[in-house]
Design a protein around this motif. Structure first.
Motif, PDB file in Angstrom:
ATOM      1  N   LEU A   1      57.176  57.663  26.427  1.00  0.00           N
ATOM      2  CA  LEU A   1      58.592  57.923  26.190  1.00  0.00           C
ATOM      3  C   LEU A   1      58.781  59.361  25.715  1.00  0.00           C
ATOM      4  N   THR A   2      59.728  60.063  26.308  1.00  0.00           N
ATOM      5  CA  THR A   2      59.984  61.455  25.960  1.00  0.00           C
ATOM      6  C   THR A   2      61.425  61.618  25.509  1.00  0.00           C
ATOM      7  N   PRO A   3      61.666  61.729  24.191  1.00  0.00           N
ATOM      8  CA  PRO A   3      63.034  61.977  23.706  1.00  0.00           C
ATOM      9  C   PRO A   3      63.446  63.399  24.048  1.00  0.00           C
ATOM     10  N   GLU A   4      64.723  63.576  24.388  1.00  0.00           N
ATOM     11  CA  GLU A   4      65.180  64.891  24.817  1.00  0.00           C
ATOM     12  C   GLU A   4      66.344  65.436  23.998  1.00  0.00           C
ATOM     13  N   LYS A   5      67.149  64.556  23.436  1.00  0.00           N
ATOM     14  CA  LYS A   5      68.367  65.036  22.783  1.00  0.00           C
ATOM     15  C   LYS A   5      68.794  64.102  21.664  1.00  0.00           C
ATOM     16  N   ILE A   6      69.247  64.699  20.552  1.00  0.00           N
ATOM     17  CA  ILE A   6      69.877  63.952  19.463  1.00  0.00           C
ATOM     18  C   ILE A   6      71.345  64.366  19.414  1.00  0.00           C
ATOM     19  N   SER A   7      72.237  63.395  19.472  1.00  0.00           N
ATOM     20  CA  SER A   7      73.673  63.658  19.352  1.00  0.00           C
ATOM     21  C   SER A   7      74.151  63.101  18.021  1.00  0.00           C
ATOM     22  N   VAL A   8      74.691  63.974  17.179  1.00  0.00           N
ATOM     23  CA  VAL A   8      75.142  63.549  15.857  1.00  0.00           C
ATOM     24  C   VAL A   8      76.662  63.451  15.844  1.00  0.00           C
ATOM     25  N   PRO A   9      77.204  62.637  14.932  1.00  0.00           N
ATOM     26  CA  PRO A   9      78.662  62.540  14.840  1.00  0.00           C
ATOM     27  C   PRO A   9      79.277  63.913  14.595  1.00  0.00           C
ATOM     28  N   GLY A  10      80.361  64.184  15.264  1.00  0.00           N
ATOM     29  CA  GLY A  10      80.987  65.496  15.143  1.00  0.00           C
ATOM     30  C   GLY A  10      80.741  66.379  16.343  1.00  0.00           C
ATOM     31  N   GLY A  11      79.768  65.986  17.182  1.00  0.00           N
ATOM     32  CA  GLY A  11      79.555  66.715  18.429  1.00  0.00           C
ATOM     33  C   GLY A  11      78.323  67.574  18.499  1.00  0.00           C
ATOM     34  N   ALA A  12      77.646  67.854  17.382  1.00  0.00           N
ATOM     35  CA  ALA A  12      76.447  68.697  17.426  1.00  0.00           C
ATOM     36  C   ALA A  12      75.322  67.980  18.159  1.00  0.00           C
ATOM     37  N   GLN A  13      74.497  68.759  18.844  1.00  0.00           N
ATOM     38  CA  GLN A  13      73.379  68.199  19.602  1.00  0.00           C
ATOM     39  C   GLN A  13      72.121  69.023  19.372  1.00  0.00           C
ATOM     40  N   TYR A  14      70.990  68.315  19.278  1.00  0.00           N
ATOM     41  CA  TYR A  14      69.685  68.960  19.192  1.00  0.00           C
ATOM     42  C   TYR A  14      68.918  68.665  20.481  1.00  0.00           C
ATOM     43  N   LEU A  15      68.409  69.692  21.121  1.00  0.00           N
ATOM     44  CA  LEU A  15      67.474  69.498  22.230  1.00  0.00           C
ATOM     45  C   LEU A  15      66.082  69.509  21.624  1.00  0.00           C
ATOM     46  N   ILE A  16      65.355  68.417  21.774  1.00  0.00           N
ATOM     47  CA  ILE A  16      64.108  68.243  21.030  1.00  0.00           C
ATOM     48  C   ILE A  16      62.905  68.046  21.952  1.00  0.00           C
TER      49      ILE A  16
END
Length: 221
Positions: free
Chosen positions: A98-113
């Motif tokens: 499994l390869t996680p690619e993105k975290i989406s947090v409340p408010g709209g910010a996103q982390y590419l991981i």
């Protein structure tokens, strides 16, 4: 003439100085080595899941950086299944990555991981086996294989004994063992099943930075 020009220069300098500060305040950073704990919201199986399929998970433990909550609980993680190998027959157990690619947090910010799986709790007979976070299923035990072969040989010996006494029993045992081997080769090893609700732990390979996203203003009609 000099004063207006000087004011313009000073104004541009102030903007240039304050812009990085404003952008720094609008960003959050997850350091390399950060542990991301999530609960899977997708059912995965080596029988039905294919390489490239998407998966989602929900963050179960908030992440803090310098005393600030940068990834609240309930944030969503999206990723893909980067590798699937179904179980073999003669040998080879099921594997999945499994390869996680993105975290989406409340408010709209996103982390590419970029992160690797470290642990999985709640998936029966599945374990993480390497640094890449490969999930490996359970193969048939040596005891089960021996029992299958023993039952086949015993049955063959019984048939041979009835047909031709002691000598027939020896031939029957050999035939039975061969039949048991063929039967064992036709039976697959166990598939990997990672059900919805499985607790997964990922560790970030490198730092990830997210920028606050201001949603566009709704146009008035």
């Amino acid at each position: 003439m000099r004063r207006p020009v000087l004011r313009t220069i000073l104004g541009l300098a102030a903007i240039a100085f304050l812009a990085p500060l404003a952008s720094a305040d609008d960003t959050f950073t997850l350091p390399a080595g950060t542990t991301l704990r999530v609960r899977l919201t997708t059912n995965l199986s080596s029988r039905t899941t294919e390489t490239g399929d998407r998966f989602t998970a929900e963050v179960t433990e908030p992440i803090f950086n310098k005393g600030e909550e940068v990834v609240p609980g309930g944030s969503m993680v999206e990723g893909r299944v980067s590798f699937v190998r179904p179980p073999g027959r003669a040998k080879g157990v099921a594997e999945m990555r499994l390869t996680p690619e993105k975290i989406s947090v409340p408010g709209g910010a996103q982390y590419l991981i970029s992160a690797a799986l470290e642990g999985a709790e709640g998936a029966p007979d599945v374990k993480v086996v390497d640094e890449e976070g490969t999930l490996k299923g359970k193969g048939k035990s040596k005891k089960a294989t021996a029992e299958e072969a023993g039952i086949g040989a015993g049955a063959g010996a019984g048939v041979g004994g009835i047909a031709d006494g002691g000598t027939g029993a020896l031939y029957g045992a050999a035939i039975g063992a061969g039949a048991a081997l063929a039967h064992r080769l036709l039976k697959r090893h166990q598939d990997i099943v990672v059900p919805q609700g499985t607790e997964l732990s990922f560790v970030l390979n490198r730092a990830a930075t997210a920028r606050k996203i201001t949603p566009p203003a709704e146009s008035s009609k």
